[in-house]
Design a protein around this motif. Sequence first.
Motif, PDB file in Angstrom:
ATOM      1  N   ARG A 192       3.431  11.460 -10.080  1.00  0.00           N
ATOM      2  CA  ARG A 192       2.165  10.723 -10.017  1.00  0.00           C
ATOM      3  C   ARG A 192       1.002  11.632 -10.343  1.00  0.00           C
ATOM      4  NH1 ARG A 192       1.079   8.345  -4.715  1.00  0.00           N
ATOM      5  NH2 ARG A 192       2.678   9.752  -3.932  1.00  0.00           N
ATOM      6  N   LEU A 240      -4.134   3.107  -6.505  1.00  0.00           N
ATOM      7  CA  LEU A 240      -2.846   3.662  -6.119  1.00  0.00           C
ATOM      8  C   LEU A 240      -1.789   3.424  -7.187  1.00  0.00           C
ATOM      9  CD1 LEU A 240      -2.499   2.837  -2.328  1.00  0.00           C
ATOM     10  CD2 LEU A 240      -2.843   5.058  -3.371  1.00  0.00           C
ATOM     11  N   TYR A 241      -1.876   2.278  -7.858  1.00  0.00           N
ATOM     12  CA  TYR A 241      -0.847   1.936  -8.828  1.00  0.00           C
ATOM     13  C   TYR A 241      -1.162   2.416 -10.240  1.00  0.00           C
ATOM     14  CZ  TYR A 241       1.864  -0.735  -5.517  1.00  0.00           C
ATOM     15  OH  TYR A 241       2.646  -1.094  -4.455  1.00  0.00           O
ATOM     16  N   PHE A 291      11.375  10.178   2.011  1.00  0.00           N
ATOM     17  CA  PHE A 291      11.928   9.907   0.686  1.00  0.00           C
ATOM     18  C   PHE A 291      11.447  10.891  -0.373  1.00  0.00           C
ATOM     19  CE2 PHE A 291      14.479   7.325  -1.851  1.00  0.00           C
ATOM     20  CZ  PHE A 291      13.864   7.112  -3.061  1.00  0.00           C
ATOM     21  N   ASP A 292      10.179  11.281  -0.292  1.00  0.00           N
ATOM     22  CA  ASP A 292       9.668  12.183  -1.314  1.00  0.00           C
ATOM     23  C   ASP A 292       9.555  13.606  -0.801  1.00  0.00           C
ATOM     24  OD1 ASP A 292       6.633  12.586  -3.246  1.00  0.00           O
ATOM     25  OD2 ASP A 292       8.725  12.769  -3.878  1.00  0.00           O
ATOM     26  N   MET A 326      10.473   2.137  -8.225  1.00  0.00           N
ATOM     27  CA  MET A 326       9.244   1.447  -7.864  1.00  0.00           C
ATOM     28  C   MET A 326       9.371  -0.040  -8.144  1.00  0.00           C
ATOM     29  SD  MET A 326       6.097   1.674  -6.937  1.00  0.00           S
ATOM     30  CE  MET A 326       6.959   3.114  -6.444  1.00  0.00           C
ATOM     31  N   LEU A 348       0.813  -1.207   0.000  1.00  0.00           N
ATOM     32  CA  LEU A 348       0.000   0.000   0.000  1.00  0.00           C
ATOM     33  C   LEU A 348       0.853   1.266   0.000  1.00  0.00           C
ATOM     34  CD1 LEU A 348      -2.935  -0.269   2.554  1.00  0.00           C
ATOM     35  CD2 LEU A 348      -3.077   0.072   0.103  1.00  0.00           C
ATOM     36  N   LEU A 349       1.992   1.204   0.679  1.00  0.00           N
ATOM     37  CA  LEU A 349       2.773   2.424   0.875  1.00  0.00           C
ATOM     38  C   LEU A 349       3.832   2.650  -0.193  1.00  0.00           C
ATOM     39  CD1 LEU A 349       3.256   2.596   4.726  1.00  0.00           C
ATOM     40  CD2 LEU A 349       1.732   3.901   3.283  1.00  0.00           C
ATOM     41  N   VAL A 350       4.234   1.603  -0.867  1.00  0.00           N
ATOM     42  CA  VAL A 350       5.328   1.724  -1.832  1.00  0.00           C
ATOM     43  C   VAL A 350       5.068   2.780  -2.922  1.00  0.00           C
ATOM     44  CG1 VAL A 350       6.384   0.477  -3.746  1.00  0.00           C
ATOM     45  CG2 VAL A 350       6.511  -0.450  -1.460  1.00  0.00           C
ATOM     46  N   PRO A 351       3.832   2.920  -3.439  1.00  0.00           N
ATOM     47  CA  PRO A 351       3.612   3.967  -4.448  1.00  0.00           C
ATOM     48  C   PRO A 351       4.027   5.346  -3.985  1.00  0.00           C
ATOM     49  CG  PRO A 351       1.719   2.539  -4.339  1.00  0.00           C
ATOM     50  CD  PRO A 351       2.615   2.122  -3.233  1.00  0.00           C
ATOM     51  N   PHE A 352       4.056   5.556  -2.654  1.00  0.00           N
ATOM     52  CA  PHE A 352       4.378   6.881  -2.170  1.00  0.00           C
ATOM     53  C   PHE A 352       5.860   7.179  -2.224  1.00  0.00           C
ATOM     54  CE2 PHE A 352       0.279   8.283  -0.886  1.00  0.00           C
ATOM     55  CZ  PHE A 352      -0.426   7.114  -0.780  1.00  0.00           C
ATOM     56  N   TRP A 353       6.641   6.200  -2.607  1.00  0.00           N
ATOM     57  CA  TRP A 353       8.058   6.463  -2.782  1.00  0.00           C
ATOM     58  C   TRP A 353       8.333   6.988  -4.178  1.00  0.00           C
ATOM     59  CZ3 TRP A 353      10.099   1.332  -0.260  1.00  0.00           C
ATOM     60  CH2 TRP A 353       9.690   1.309   1.072  1.00  0.00           C
ATOM     61  N   THR A 354       7.329   6.929  -5.040  1.00  0.00           N
ATOM     62  CA  THR A 354       7.450   7.586  -6.341  1.00  0.00           C
ATOM     63  C   THR A 354       7.128   9.049  -6.153  1.00  0.00           C
ATOM     64  OG1 THR A 354       6.440   5.608  -7.252  1.00  0.00           O
ATOM     65  CG2 THR A 354       6.738   7.454  -8.731  1.00  0.00           C
ATOM     66  N   SER A 355       7.843   9.889  -6.858  1.00  0.00           N
ATOM     67  CA  SER A 355       7.635  11.316  -6.712  1.00  0.00           C
ATOM     68  C   SER A 355       6.161  11.692  -6.852  1.00  0.00           C
ATOM     69  CB  SER A 355       8.452  12.056  -7.761  1.00  0.00           C
ATOM     70  OG  SER A 355       7.961  13.350  -7.930  1.00  0.00           O
ATOM     71  N   TYR A 356       5.656  12.431  -5.882  1.00  0.00           N
ATOM     72  CA  TYR A 356       4.264  12.870  -5.909  1.00  0.00           C
ATOM     73  C   TYR A 356       4.007  13.722  -7.153  1.00  0.00           C
ATOM     74  CZ  TYR A 356      -0.136  14.681  -4.044  1.00  0.00           C
ATOM     75  OH  TYR A 356      -1.450  15.003  -3.852  1.00  0.00           O
ATOM     76  N   THR A 396       8.671   6.797   4.088  1.00  0.00           N
ATOM     77  CA  THR A 396       7.870   7.402   3.025  1.00  0.00           C
ATOM     78  C   THR A 396       7.846   8.916   3.156  1.00  0.00           C
ATOM     79  OG1 THR A 396       6.488   5.445   3.183  1.00  0.00           O
ATOM     80  CG2 THR A 396       5.667   7.242   1.842  1.00  0.00           C
ATOM     81  N   PRO A 454      -1.555   5.505 -11.586  1.00  0.00           N
ATOM     82  CA  PRO A 454      -0.632   6.512 -12.131  1.00  0.00           C
ATOM     83  C   PRO A 454       0.751   5.939 -12.397  1.00  0.00           C
ATOM     84  CG  PRO A 454      -1.261   7.065  -9.882  1.00  0.00           C
ATOM     85  CD  PRO A 454      -2.083   5.918 -10.271  1.00  0.00           C
ATOM     86  N   ILE A 455       1.147   4.967 -11.605  1.00  0.00           N
ATOM     87  CA  ILE A 455       2.474   4.384 -11.799  1.00  0.00           C
ATOM     88  C   ILE A 455       2.506   3.566 -13.070  1.00  0.00           C
ATOM     89  CG2 ILE A 455       4.163   2.840 -10.792  1.00  0.00           C
ATOM     90  CD1 ILE A 455       3.312   3.824  -8.130  1.00  0.00           C
ATOM     91  N   LEU A 467       2.969   6.012 -15.762  1.00  0.00           N
ATOM     92  CA  LEU A 467       4.366   6.453 -15.829  1.00  0.00           C
ATOM     93  C   LEU A 467       5.232   5.371 -16.467  1.00  0.00           C
ATOM     94  CD1 LEU A 467       4.800   8.154 -12.345  1.00  0.00           C
ATOM     95  CD2 LEU A 467       4.650   9.265 -14.573  1.00  0.00           C
TER      96      LEU A 467
END
Lengths: 301, 363, 260
Positions: free
Chosen positions: A133, C23-24, C203-204, C244, A122-130, C200, C26-27, C30
């Motif tokens: 996204r 959640l995924y 990191f961003d 990711m 659940l949290l891993v997507p938040f390590w991609t730059s906001y 989290t 947009p990824i 990308l």
Amino acid sequence: MILARRAGAPRDARSADPRRRTFWALALPPALALAVLLVAPLLFMAALSVRTDLSGTLLAPFAPTLKHYAQFLATPGFIRSLGISTLTALGVAAAATALAYPLAYFLAFRAGRRAAFYLVLLLVPFWTSYLLRVMAWKLMLGGEGAINSVLMWTGIVDEPISALLYNRGAVVVTLVYVWIPFAALPILAALGRVDVRLHDAAADLYATPFQQFRRVTLPLSLPGVIAAFLMVFIPTVGEYVTPLLVGGTSGTMYGNIIQDFFTRAANWPYGSALAMVMLAGTLVLVAVGLRLVSPRRLLDR
Amino acid sequence: MHSWRSRFAIRGAIGLVVVSAMVGACGGGTATEVPPGEQTGSLTVLDWSGYDAEDFWADFKATYPNVDVAFEFGISDADIYGKMKAGSQADIFHPYTGWLQFYVDEGLVAEIDTSKLTNWDAVPDSFKAIGQFDGKQYFIPWDWGFTSILYRTDKVEGEIDSWSALMDEAYDGHISMWDDGPAAVTVSSYIHGYDETAITEDQLAAIKQEWTDQASLNIAYWAAESDLVPLMQSGDAWVAYAWQGAYATLLGEGVPVAYADPKEGRNSWVGVYGISAASENHDLALKFLDQKLGELTGNNLVSLYYYGSANGDVMAGITDETLKEAFSVDDPSILENTNFTPNLTAEQRDAWTAMWAEVKASQ
Amino acid sequence: MPVGRRPRRRLLGGYFWLVVALLYLPIAILFVFSINANNTLSFPLEGFTLAWYERLFETPALLRAVRNSLGVAIWSSLAATALGAMVAILLSRFEFRGKGALTGLAVMPLIVPYVVLGVALLVLFRAFGVPLSLVTVGLAHTIVALPYTTLIILARLVGSDAQLEEASMDLGASYPATLRLVVLPIAAPALLSAWVTAFTVSFDEFALALFLAGREPTFPVYLYGQLRFATTLPVLIATAVLLMLSTLTLILVTERIRRR
């Protein structure tokens, strides 16, 4: 209540308490960190807020003035913005907490041994730059984006819907979307206190699943719910990144105004005054809210 | 952790002191100066994000390969000014026209001896003047550009010839203005013929009302060109306040855009470099500034990032058609009809930025 | 087992996977652009290419920025988790006079706008001659992650488990040993949650890093700088996607190992 505390057990740091040394070992590092990295900056911010302007040496003595606070009170637009931002934050926190609860419940009782894995998932997507996204989302939601293209192509609408992006609604939806995984965490932590055997016991006593939830699970998870609500509400009052990215001109929030006074106007004193008002207001609101909800729930005495 | 680096710095500093002493003793002769290839030391530059790319200091890198250059970042003029006030360790910083007076008034910038600059003659006099205050040279001009109205030719009928297009209801929901109070005041001054350097309270109130009404016509404000380019490319924005960098980028992407030539005149801005008054590497910093004006750097600036160079020779040597169009190289009359951004006073800065904050909050 | 459970299990599970998909999404977008020749985020797609990933590894500044972010995130999240655990234990197991104040202070970084904190820390660091570096960024990240770690661990520790601790001490264990052997294992899932959250958050994080980073940028600062000139966008997207994918692979592999 099978979980009641043993009567008469010493619990405070009186001289008889053998945990005194540990108390200080536990208290000093956070106290130090908070003093240097939080209290000192806050004092500086408070001092800045009563400074006339940025001219002259920053740390030299100066004649204090309340003119920034006065100007805030004389600017209805700012007061209104603070009010709207606070209400928005309340709404986002309520929605995020409510929508996060089923997630936490799933992770606590249905995910079994995969819970940690699912949690990290659940949290891993938040390590991609906001920023990136949101860019991708804007590609979907914009006037000529994917969603509108599909809607137009299938003939459902004649003109692209502009309401998906660049307004306050987009800000709220985006914020809720972003906060749900985080809000699930304190709730999940609190649900960890629930012994699954309680569920079985309730079932043995002929409780329906709903009653079991209402009388066993929900009360025990309440500290987590409150923690989640606070965790989302408090920072959202001063949120500025999301309004900047998807809010357009109508989605501006109070945090943007503060941000602008620092980064676009070099008017730190005024920005600090606005931030102090927000800080005081939010603290008061939180204190009042906690007292209303239940004076002792959070620390479960 | 990086003790070797500090050793270099110490060696560099000692070297500079020795050399300066010797030079001073000899009366300013250059015979004892360290050759550029062996010059060591370190510099810190407070610059806008993206300018740390080696393309932008290519001449210095080639001439002084052993000097360590590091960058700190600011995201706006206000941010850079704030950081300098807060005591940034930067030796060199990069503000733009409009914000220069504050550094001089607050004693944050050091005077520059232009006789030590080998590239100074390539800079046109009008640009040199931008960095002068009270007859002293405080800043070196480096990059410049226009501000005008950028618009989609396939969405907008006819030509746009006035700044008032930004207020035009015909483009409701498709305008994008730069998120900047002084810029808004400037645009209103152009439209109504106000004197930018002497805006009265009544005029400011009228300007505030004008932009409050305009706010709902925008799809969104933009803060950086990387916000604006997608907005125009996706067709969400049809008409925008823009620098020519965005114009050139969109042309390069094949988007049908035009850059207006408003009857009130385009706006022009100049970016300058200054040396911090607190810098302990003044001479080395001066060499950096000199090399910034070099031809390779200037050519990179123009061809890679579409901003104009203060080096006149570089501008004269542009051959790319897209760029010639963007800079109106073939139409010198445009520069004559251009309004350069005047420097703000502290009162104006506070008043105009507060006005803009109220405009944004009123939505 | 009551009959009502089975449909609810599917509903809950379905809801979880829906959230994950959103959640995924947009990824995924990308990712599509990271293997396409487009220079900007716009359709139509211009053809498959791996050039962006190649260029990623040829950009030392980019790789260094990523490494910086990882370093700062790991250290600040560990510190924030440790401090958060300490505060949570203090608030849930002890009575003392400054309790309200500690609660307020631990939570206050949530209210303070990052720009204000950044400016204040900048001025204070400089006034005391502290050079700006990744360490100063890490300190700031620790303090802003503290409310999250505290709230998460506190939500787990409130109340009942005090009985186990008392039992442990009755049996002769010192309090530190009790903490280590009784409290921390019980709180372990919350500690993991807290740590991942703090990571989290760091990191961003952009605003504080921009003020306090000095000469070495973190990845968000680097990214923002590169965005200023739109031509570098695809490589940045490739970096984000690669990070990711590596993380996902890592946790998938960890999960596989654990299941065996």
